[in-house]
Design a protein around this motif. Structure first.
Motif, PDB file in Angstrom:
ATOM      1  N   SER A   1       0.816  -1.216   0.000  1.00 36.50           N
ATOM      2  CA  SER A   1       0.000   0.000   0.000  1.00 36.50           C
ATOM      3  C   SER A   1       0.848   1.263   0.000  1.00 36.50           C
ATOM      4  O   SER A   1       0.385   2.322  -0.433  1.00 36.50           O
ATOM      5  N   ASP A   2       2.109   1.145   0.460  1.00 41.03           N
ATOM      6  CA  ASP A   2       2.989   2.323   0.468  1.00 41.03           C
ATOM      7  C   ASP A   2       3.714   2.525  -0.856  1.00 41.03           C
ATOM      8  O   ASP A   2       4.547   3.421  -0.993  1.00 41.03           O
ATOM      9  N   GLY A   3       3.416   1.683  -1.842  1.00 40.55           N
ATOM     10  CA  GLY A   3       4.031   1.812  -3.157  1.00 40.55           C
ATOM     11  C   GLY A   3       5.303   1.029  -3.341  1.00 40.55           C
ATOM     12  O   GLY A   3       5.879   1.019  -4.434  1.00 40.55           O
ATOM     13  N   SER A   4       5.760   0.351  -2.314  1.00 38.88           N
ATOM     14  CA  SER A   4       6.974  -0.462  -2.443  1.00 38.88           C
ATOM     15  C   SER A   4       6.626  -1.810  -3.063  1.00 38.88           C
ATOM     16  O   SER A   4       5.497  -2.295  -2.948  1.00 38.88           O
ATOM     17  N   VAL A   5       7.596  -2.401  -3.720  1.00 38.90           N
ATOM     18  CA  VAL A   5       7.392  -3.723  -4.314  1.00 38.90           C
ATOM     19  C   VAL A   5       8.683  -4.510  -4.195  1.00 38.90           C
ATOM     20  O   VAL A   5       9.755  -4.017  -4.536  1.00 38.90           O
ATOM     21  N   ALA A   6       8.579  -5.717  -3.680  1.00 34.24           N
ATOM     22  CA  ALA A   6       9.756  -6.565  -3.472  1.00 34.24           C
ATOM     23  C   ALA A   6       9.820  -7.609  -4.576  1.00 34.24           C
ATOM     24  O   ALA A   6       8.905  -8.415  -4.734  1.00 34.24           O
ATOM     25  N   VAL A   7      10.890  -7.580  -5.346  1.00 37.10           N
ATOM     26  CA  VAL A   7      11.073  -8.540  -6.437  1.00 37.10           C
ATOM     27  C   VAL A   7      12.178  -9.510  -6.041  1.00 37.10           C
ATOM     28  O   VAL A   7      13.322  -9.109  -5.825  1.00 37.10           O
ATOM     29  N   ALA A   8      11.832 -10.776  -5.917  1.00 38.91           N
ATOM     30  CA  ALA A   8      12.807 -11.778  -5.507  1.00 38.91           C
ATOM     31  C   ALA A   8      13.791 -12.064  -6.639  1.00 38.91           C
ATOM     32  O   ALA A   8      13.473 -11.891  -7.819  1.00 38.91           O
ATOM     33  N   ALA A   9      14.990 -12.484  -6.264  1.00 35.68           N
ATOM     34  CA  ALA A   9      15.972 -12.891  -7.271  1.00 35.68           C
ATOM     35  C   ALA A   9      15.405 -14.048  -8.070  1.00 35.68           C
ATOM     36  O   ALA A   9      14.797 -14.968  -7.523  1.00 35.68           O
ATOM     37  N   GLN A  10      15.573 -14.009  -9.373  1.00 35.74           N
ATOM     38  CA  GLN A  10      14.988 -15.047 -10.224  1.00 35.74           C
ATOM     39  C   GLN A  10      15.834 -15.278 -11.464  1.00 35.74           C
ATOM     40  O   GLN A  10      16.550 -14.391 -11.908  1.00 35.74           O
ATOM     41  N   THR A  11      15.743 -16.493 -11.982  1.00 39.82           N
ATOM     42  CA  THR A  11      16.487 -16.891 -13.169  1.00 39.82           C
ATOM     43  C   THR A  11      15.537 -17.576 -14.128  1.00 39.82           C
ATOM     44  O   THR A  11      14.672 -18.347 -13.706  1.00 39.82           O
ATOM     45  N   ALA A  12      15.670 -17.301 -15.405  1.00 37.39           N
ATOM     46  CA  ALA A  12      14.831 -17.989 -16.388  1.00 37.39           C
ATOM     47  C   ALA A  12      15.245 -19.453 -16.489  1.00 37.39           C
ATOM     48  O   ALA A  12      16.434 -19.784 -16.451  1.00 37.39           O
ATOM     49  N   LEU A  13      14.273 -20.323 -16.605  1.00 36.24           N
ATOM     50  CA  LEU A  13      14.561 -21.745 -16.756  1.00 36.24           C
ATOM     51  C   LEU A  13      15.433 -21.992 -17.981  1.00 36.24           C
ATOM     52  O   LEU A  13      16.265 -22.896 -17.989  1.00 36.24           O
ATOM     53  N   SER A  14      15.279 -21.182 -19.008  1.00 35.85           N
ATOM     54  CA  SER A  14      16.069 -21.342 -20.230  1.00 35.85           C
ATOM     55  C   SER A  14      17.556 -21.108 -20.002  1.00 35.85           C
ATOM     56  O   SER A  14      18.382 -21.540 -20.802  1.00 35.85           O
TER      57      SER A  14
ATOM     58  N   GLN B   1      10.027 -18.099 -20.382  1.00 36.69           N
ATOM     59  CA  GLN B   1       8.879 -17.478 -19.732  1.00 36.69           C
ATOM     60  C   GLN B   1       8.642 -18.012 -18.325  1.00 36.69           C
ATOM     61  O   GLN B   1       7.748 -17.542 -17.614  1.00 36.69           O
ATOM     62  N   ILE B   2       9.446 -18.992 -17.925  1.00 38.57           N
ATOM     63  CA  ILE B   2       9.304 -19.615 -16.610  1.00 38.57           C
ATOM     64  C   ILE B   2      10.485 -19.201 -15.743  1.00 38.57           C
ATOM     65  O   ILE B   2      11.633 -19.524 -16.046  1.00 38.57           O
ATOM     66  N   MET B   3      10.203 -18.479 -14.675  1.00 45.27           N
ATOM     67  CA  MET B   3      11.245 -18.006 -13.785  1.00 45.27           C
ATOM     68  C   MET B   3      11.341 -18.933 -12.579  1.00 45.27           C
ATOM     69  O   MET B   3      10.317 -19.350 -12.022  1.00 45.27           O
ATOM     70  N   ILE B   4      12.556 -19.259 -12.199  1.00 43.93           N
ATOM     71  CA  ILE B   4      12.750 -20.175 -11.082  1.00 43.93           C
ATOM     72  C   ILE B   4      13.360 -19.439  -9.895  1.00 43.93           C
ATOM     73  O   ILE B   4      14.101 -18.468 -10.050  1.00 43.93           O
ATOM     74  N   ALA B   5      13.021 -19.917  -8.715  1.00 42.40           N
ATOM     75  CA  ALA B   5      13.469 -19.254  -7.492  1.00 42.40           C
ATOM     76  C   ALA B   5      14.863 -19.686  -7.079  1.00 42.40           C
ATOM     77  O   ALA B   5      15.659 -18.871  -6.641  1.00 42.40           O
ATOM     78  N   THR B   6      15.148 -20.966  -7.210  1.00 41.16           N
ATOM     79  CA  THR B   6      16.414 -21.487  -6.708  1.00 41.16           C
ATOM     80  C   THR B   6      16.960 -22.523  -7.667  1.00 41.16           C
ATOM     81  O   THR B   6      16.201 -23.288  -8.255  1.00 41.16           O
ATOM     82  N   VAL B   7      18.259 -22.573  -7.840  1.00 42.91           N
ATOM     83  CA  VAL B   7      18.909 -23.568  -8.690  1.00 42.91           C
ATOM     84  C   VAL B   7      19.920 -24.328  -7.846  1.00 42.91           C
ATOM     85  O   VAL B   7      20.760 -23.733  -7.187  1.00 42.91           O
TER      86      VAL B   7
END
Length: 229
Positions: free
Chosen positions: A135-148, A213-219
């Motif tokens: 609600s305060d306008g902040s957005v948290a984007v987690a580290a991510q890697t494309a499956l490709s 198009q598929i992002m993964i959280a952990t490798v």
């Protein structure tokens, strides 16, 4: 209050620029995203500029101002919370919620959205793994890697899906590749541009385009899989 069209434009600019907002967005890309003519985009960009929501430089592209970014995040907050609300309470599938949220995001008040947020327990992501702005306008984007981008022998967990067309999401559901699904990369074939993975004991081959198009959280590294060059 901003019009429905203005809200759609600032949201599209934000999404096309990427959440790090490092790139200017071209008129052509915006026209394609919104399904309108380039001349319509050019006209609306003047409106956005005059409203101090965006800065447009001919032959370079458009970027949101701080005011435009705040509006875009408000719209995305509404959209993503509505999607999650529909999925959790009405049991709509993840390929059904986007279109419904597109219609509803312009009609709900910020007060109602805040109540939905509280009701859902202040979630961090929507059904597609997109981060939900606070609600305060902040957005948290987690580290991510494309499956490709993964090499053979890596384990992964699906974190986010970028292509949210109903057809692609249904394909992922049928392949058990929904948010949270775990799998292993078996082979990466550079000659055919494909990647073979195992999910729930079943093997499948994806194009690099689809895997992108598929992002993964952990490798996690593994030693048992083979690579095909």
């Amino acid at each position: 209050m901003p019009s429905l069209t203005i809200e759609n434009y600032v949201k599209a600019i934000y999404q096309l620029a990427g959440e790090d907002e490092s790139d200017s967005v071209s008129t052509g890309a915006l026209a394609t995203q919104l399904g309108v003519s380039p001349s319509s985009v050019t006209s609306m960009l003047k409106t956005l500029h005059d409203s101090e929501l965006a800065e447009h430089r001919p032959y370079v592209g458009v970027r949101l101002t701080d005011q435009g970014r705040r509006l875009a995040l408000r719209v995305l907050r509404r959209h993503r919370l509505i999607e999650l609300f529909l999925a959790r309470t009405l049991k709509l599938t993840w390929d059904e919620v986007h279109e419904e949220a597109e219609h509803m995001e312009h009609a709900v008040s910020d007060l109602l959205v805040d109540r939905i947020d509280e009701y859902l327990g202040f979630p961090g992501i929507d059904p597609h793994g997109d981060p939900i702005p606070k609600s305060d306008g902040s957005v948290a984007v987690a580290a991510q890697t494309a499956l490709s981008a993964c090499s053979a022998g890596c384990e992964f967990r699906v974190q986010r899906v970028l292509d949210q067309t109903a057809e692609f999401l249904r394909f992922l559901s049928e392949s058990s590749l929904e948010i949270g699904a775990r799998g292993t990369v078996l082979r990466c074939d550079t000659s055919s541009g494909t990647i073979t993975i195992r999910v729930n004991a079943a093997e499948m081959t994806l194009s690099k385009e689809a895997a992108g198009q598929i992002m993964i959280a952990t490798v996690f590294g593994m030693q048992s899989a083979s690579v095909t060059d």
